[in-house]
Design a protein around this motif. Sequence first.
Motif, PDB file in Angstrom:
ATOM      1  N   GLU A 200     -11.987 -39.164  -7.476  1.00 16.71           N
ATOM      2  CA  GLU A 200     -13.104 -40.119  -7.455  1.00 16.71           C
ATOM      3  C   GLU A 200     -13.828 -40.128  -8.799  1.00 16.71           C
ATOM      4  O   GLU A 200     -14.212 -41.188  -9.304  1.00 16.71           O
ATOM      5  CB  GLU A 200     -14.072 -39.767  -6.328  1.00 16.71           C
ATOM      6  N   PHE A 201     -14.030 -38.953  -9.374  1.00 16.29           N
ATOM      7  CA  PHE A 201     -14.689 -38.883 -10.689  1.00 16.29           C
ATOM      8  C   PHE A 201     -13.902 -39.677 -11.730  1.00 16.29           C
ATOM      9  O   PHE A 201     -14.482 -40.361 -12.579  1.00 16.29           O
ATOM     10  CB  PHE A 201     -14.791 -37.429 -11.173  1.00 16.29           C
ATOM     11  N   SER A 202     -12.576 -39.551 -11.680  1.00 15.12           N
ATOM     12  CA  SER A 202     -11.733 -40.161 -12.707  1.00 15.12           C
ATOM     13  C   SER A 202     -11.783 -41.689 -12.671  1.00 15.12           C
ATOM     14  O   SER A 202     -11.396 -42.351 -13.639  1.00 15.12           O
ATOM     15  CB  SER A 202     -10.285 -39.692 -12.547  1.00 15.12           C
ATOM     16  N   LYS A 203     -12.261 -42.268 -11.577  1.00 11.45           N
ATOM     17  CA  LYS A 203     -12.373 -43.725 -11.461  1.00 11.45           C
ATOM     18  C   LYS A 203     -13.651 -44.251 -12.104  1.00 11.45           C
ATOM     19  O   LYS A 203     -13.843 -45.468 -12.195  1.00 11.45           O
ATOM     20  CB  LYS A 203     -12.357 -44.139  -9.983  1.00 11.45           C
ATOM     21  N   ARG A 204     -14.508 -43.333 -12.551  1.00 12.85           N
ATOM     22  CA  ARG A 204     -15.811 -43.705 -13.081  1.00 12.85           C
ATOM     23  C   ARG A 204     -15.952 -43.226 -14.522  1.00 12.85           C
ATOM     24  O   ARG A 204     -15.127 -42.484 -15.023  1.00 12.85           O
ATOM     25  CB  ARG A 204     -16.906 -43.151 -12.182  1.00 12.85           C
ATOM     26  N   PHE A 205     -17.037 -43.629 -15.176  1.00 17.57           N
ATOM     27  CA  PHE A 205     -17.234 -43.251 -16.569  1.00 17.57           C
ATOM     28  C   PHE A 205     -17.645 -41.785 -16.692  1.00 17.57           C
ATOM     29  O   PHE A 205     -18.689 -41.371 -16.165  1.00 17.57           O
ATOM     30  CB  PHE A 205     -18.317 -44.127 -17.206  1.00 17.57           C
ATOM     31  N   SER A 206     -16.810 -41.020 -17.397  1.00 15.38           N
ATOM     32  CA  SER A 206     -17.135 -39.605 -17.612  1.00 15.38           C
ATOM     33  C   SER A 206     -18.383 -39.451 -18.460  1.00 15.38           C
ATOM     34  O   SER A 206     -19.120 -38.469 -18.322  1.00 15.38           O
ATOM     35  CB  SER A 206     -15.955 -38.891 -18.270  1.00 15.38           C
ATOM     36  N   GLN A 207     -18.646 -40.412 -19.346  1.00 14.94           N
ATOM     37  CA  GLN A 207     -19.839 -40.325 -20.190  1.00 14.94           C
ATOM     38  C   GLN A 207     -21.115 -40.381 -19.340  1.00 14.94           C
ATOM     39  O   GLN A 207     -22.124 -39.749 -19.673  1.00 14.94           O
ATOM     40  CB  GLN A 207     -19.845 -41.434 -21.237  1.00 14.94           C
ATOM     41  N   THR A 208     -21.045 -41.117 -18.230  1.00 14.06           N
ATOM     42  CA  THR A 208     -22.203 -41.180 -17.336  1.00 14.06           C
ATOM     43  C   THR A 208     -22.375 -39.865 -16.593  1.00 14.06           C
ATOM     44  O   THR A 208     -23.503 -39.378 -16.420  1.00 14.06           O
ATOM     45  CB  THR A 208     -22.046 -42.337 -16.327  1.00 14.06           C
ATOM     46  N   HIS A 209     -21.265 -39.262 -16.149  1.00 13.57           N
ATOM     47  CA  HIS A 209     -21.343 -37.952 -15.498  1.00 13.57           C
ATOM     48  C   HIS A 209     -21.950 -36.921 -16.449  1.00 13.57           C
ATOM     49  O   HIS A 209     -22.808 -36.120 -16.052  1.00 13.57           O
ATOM     50  CB  HIS A 209     -19.945 -37.493 -15.068  1.00 13.57           C
ATOM     51  N   SER A 210     -21.504 -36.961 -17.697  1.00 12.78           N
ATOM     52  CA  SER A 210     -22.014 -36.017 -18.688  1.00 12.78           C
ATOM     53  C   SER A 210     -23.502 -36.222 -18.927  1.00 12.78           C
ATOM     54  O   SER A 210     -24.277 -35.258 -18.965  1.00 12.78           O
ATOM     55  CB  SER A 210     -21.239 -36.178 -19.998  1.00 12.78           C
ATOM     56  N   ALA A 211     -23.903 -37.481 -19.074  1.00 13.08           N
ATOM     57  CA  ALA A 211     -25.326 -37.771 -19.307  1.00 13.08           C
ATOM     58  C   ALA A 211     -26.180 -37.350 -18.117  1.00 13.08           C
ATOM     59  O   ALA A 211     -27.280 -36.800 -18.282  1.00 13.08           O
ATOM     60  CB  ALA A 211     -25.511 -39.263 -19.585  1.00 13.08           C
ATOM     61  N   THR A 212     -25.663 -37.598 -16.911  1.00 16.91           N
ATOM     62  CA  THR A 212     -26.400 -37.219 -15.702  1.00 16.91           C
ATOM     63  C   THR A 212     -26.612 -35.720 -15.647  1.00 16.91           C
ATOM     64  O   THR A 212     -27.723 -35.237 -15.380  1.00 16.91           O
ATOM     65  CB  THR A 212     -25.630 -37.687 -14.451  1.00 16.91           C
ATOM     66  N   ARG A 213     -25.553 -34.976 -15.918  1.00 15.12           N
ATOM     67  CA  ARG A 213     -25.644 -33.515 -15.867  1.00 15.12           C
ATOM     68  C   ARG A 213     -26.591 -32.983 -16.950  1.00 15.12           C
ATOM     69  O   ARG A 213     -27.391 -32.087 -16.710  1.00 15.12           O
ATOM     70  CB  ARG A 213     -24.241 -32.914 -16.027  1.00 15.12           C
ATOM     71  N   GLN A 214     -26.494 -33.552 -18.137  1.00 14.36           N
ATOM     72  CA  GLN A 214     -27.350 -33.107 -19.232  1.00 14.36           C
ATOM     73  C   GLN A 214     -28.812 -33.472 -18.988  1.00 14.36           C
ATOM     74  O   GLN A 214     -29.713 -32.751 -19.418  1.00 14.36           O
ATOM     75  CB  GLN A 214     -26.851 -33.688 -20.552  1.00 14.36           C
ATOM     76  N   ASN A 215     -29.045 -34.589 -18.308  1.00 16.14           N
ATOM     77  CA  ASN A 215     -30.426 -34.954 -17.975  1.00 16.14           C
ATOM     78  C   ASN A 215     -31.027 -33.988 -16.953  1.00 16.14           C
ATOM     79  O   ASN A 215     -32.204 -33.625 -17.037  1.00 16.14           O
ATOM     80  CB  ASN A 215     -30.483 -36.375 -17.410  1.00 16.14           C
ATOM     81  N   ILE A 216     -30.209 -33.606 -15.968  1.00 16.41           N
ATOM     82  CA  ILE A 216     -30.702 -32.683 -14.944  1.00 16.41           C
ATOM     83  C   ILE A 216     -30.875 -31.283 -15.519  1.00 16.41           C
ATOM     84  O   ILE A 216     -31.928 -30.648 -15.371  1.00 16.41           O
ATOM     85  CB  ILE A 216     -29.756 -32.678 -13.735  1.00 16.41           C
ATOM     86  N   TRP A 217     -29.843 -30.796 -16.209  1.00 10.01           N
ATOM     87  CA  TRP A 217     -29.920 -29.462 -16.824  1.00 10.01           C
ATOM     88  C   TRP A 217     -30.306 -29.614 -18.292  1.00 10.01           C
ATOM     89  O   TRP A 217     -29.569 -29.259 -19.195  1.00 10.01           O
ATOM     90  CB  TRP A 217     -28.593 -28.719 -16.662  1.00 10.01           C
ATOM     91  N   ASP A 218     -31.507 -30.184 -18.486  1.00 13.69           N
ATOM     92  CA  ASP A 218     -31.988 -30.390 -19.850  1.00 13.69           C
ATOM     93  C   ASP A 218     -32.508 -29.082 -20.442  1.00 13.69           C
ATOM     94  O   ASP A 218     -32.519 -28.031 -19.779  1.00 13.69           O
ATOM     95  CB  ASP A 218     -33.060 -31.478 -19.882  1.00 13.69           C
TER      96      ASP A 218
END
Length: 257
Positions: A200-218
Motif C-alpha cells: 500500500e505504501f508503494s502505491k503512494r508518494f514516499s516523499q509524503t510519507h517521509s515528510a509526515t514522519r519528519q513532521n511528527i518526529w520533529d
Amino acid sequence: MNLIETEDRDGAIWLYLNKPARHNALVQPLLDEMLTAIERAKAHKPTALVVSARGRSFSTGGDVGSFLENATSEDQLLSYADKLVGSLHDVIMALLAFPAPVLAAINGPVTGGSTGLLLAADMVAMADHAFVQPYYSEVGFGPDGGWTALLPEKVGTSKALEIQYLNTRIKAADARDLGLVTELCPASELDKIIESWVSEFSKRFSQTHSATRQNIWDAARCKLVQQRLDHEKSKFLELIVRPETFAGMTTFAKRSA
C-alpha cells in the motif's frame, strides 16, 4: 553468525534480531549491529524499515546474566550498563529519525527494554500469542527503552504507571486495544500483513510519507524523547549498583534458568 540479519524485500528492508537461543536478549554486539544496519538501510531509501526477530521470542530485553557477569565491581557494572542502555536508546532514536515508515513484526514475547523497538514503530503487527511485559519491578531495575519516555504518550500516564507498578502482562489483544499494536494475526501470517502494508505504501508518494514522519518526529519532539531516555538511563545506573538490585538479578536469573 550475524546478530542482526538484513533482507531487502520488495522495496522494504527487514532487520531481524538473530539470537534465538537466548530469546534475542539485548547484548552490546547485537545493539551495535542494529545501529549499523539502520544507518545502512537509510542509504537505500526503502519504502519501509521492518523490525522483526528470529525464533520464538521477539526479545526478552537486557540479558540479566550478562549484567551479573559484569558485576565483579561497581565500576565495571556501571560501565557495562551505561554503554548497553545508551546503545539501546541510540537505536530507538535512530528508528524515530528514520526517513521512511518504521514497521514492527512482533513474532513473540517482548519484555524489558526491547519494548522500545515496538514503541518506536509507526505500525505494529503482532502474533496473537505474543505479549508485552516490563519486569523491572521484579528485578529492581529502573525502566529503560522508553517505558517512561514513550509509553505514557501511547497509553496514557495512569495506564503506563499501572502496567509498571503491577508488572502487568499485556496480552496481544490488550496491546491492540491500548493502541500499541495495529493488527493481530497468527505468527505464520505476520509477513503477509507487513507485506500488504508495504504494498500500500508503494502505491503512494514516499516523499509524503517521509515528510509526515519528519513532521511528527520533529527536532523538538525528538529532543524531549532524548531527554527522557537520558533520565531513564540515569535512574537505571543509580539503581543497578544497589545491593538489593544485585539480589533481585540473582533471584531472577535463577528463576529464569
